[in-house]
Design an enzyme around this catalytic site. Structure first.
Site: not given
Ligand code: ADP
Length: 166
Positions: A132, A41, A94, A17
Site C-alpha cells: 500500500s 500507522k 510476500r 490483498h
Molecule cells: P498491516 O498493517 O497489518 O501490515 P496491511 O493492510 O499492510 O496491514 O497488510 C495486511 C496483510 O496483507 C499483511 O499480512 C500483509 O503482509 C499482507 N499483504 C499486503 N500486501 C500484500 C501483497 N501484495 N501480497 C500478499 N500479501 C500482502
C-alpha cells in the site's frame, strides 16, 4: 464452520490483498476481512473510506464469493478473533522482509490464544512487490496505479491527490 480473520490496515486495499482474500475464501467456510481501527500507522484514508474501498473492491473482484465478509476491530487481534469464533488468522507473506515481524506476531498470538492458528499465504508472484505504501507514493506523484489496485481504489487515490494539489 471454519472462520478465518484477515486483518490489515488496507490503506488502501490492493490486488495483492485481494489475491490473499480469494485464496483464503477457498480454504475456509467464512473469511472476515477485518480493518484495524487502532493502527499505529497514520493512514491516508479514514477508517470509513478504507472500509468502503474494501467493500467496493470485493464487489468488483469477487461478487460470486459469498463467504467473504467485512468488519472493523480495535484492540488485540486474538481477542477479536476469539470473539468472532475464528480459529485462524490469515496473513500474506510476500518476501523474507515480511517474515521476521510476522513470525514474532504469530508466536505472540499463539501464546495469547493457542486455539487461534496463524496461516501464511503467498500471493501470485506478480503481487509480491506490491504494498500500500508504494501505491500511495506512486499516486502522489501522479502515476496511474490502475493495474495494481481495483478501479474504486484508483479513483479514490486520484480524487484524494487532486484535492491535495489544489
Ligand atoms: P498491516 O498493517 O497489518 O501490515 P496491511 O493492510 O499492510 O496491514 O497488510 C495486511 C496483510 O496483507 C499483511 O499480512 C500483509 O503482509 C499482507 N499483504 C499486503 N500486501 C500484500 C501483497 N501484495 N501480497 C500478499 N500479501 C500482502
Amino acid at each position: 464452520m471454519k472462520i478465518a480473520i484477515y486483518p490489515g490496515t488496507f490503506d488502501p486495499i490492493t490486488n495483492g490483498h485481494l489475491d490473499i482474500i480469494e485464496r483464503a475464501s477457498e480454504m475456509f467456510d467464512e473469511v472476515i476481512v477485518a480493518l484495524a481501527r487502532n493502527s499505529q500507522k497514520s493512514p491516508l484514508f479514514s477508517e470509513s473510506e478504507r472500509q468502503a474501498l474494501v467493500e467496493q473492491s470485493l464487489a468488483e473482484c469477487c461478487p460470486h464469493r459469498k463467504n467473504i465478509r467485512t468488519d472493523a476491530f480495535q484492540g488485540l487481534l486474538v481477542e477479536y478473533a476469539t470473539k468472532r469464533g475464528a480459529t485462524a488468522v490469515v496473513r500474506g507473506l510476500r518476501a523474507m522482509s515480511d517474515f521476521e515481524y510476522e513470525f514474532q506476531m504469530a508466536l505472540m498470538n499463539r501464546k495469547l490464544a493457542p486455539e487461534v492458528t496463524t496461516v501464511f499465504l503467498m500471493p501470485h508472484e506478480e503481487y509480491t512487490y506490491l504494498n500500500s505504501t508504494i501505491i500511495r507514493e506512486l499516486a502522489w506523484y501522479g502515476k496511474d496505479v490502475s493495474t495494481f489496485v481495483p478501479k474504486a481504489v484508483a479513483n479514490a487515490l486520484r480524487e484524494k491527490f487532486e484535492i491535495r494539489y489544489h
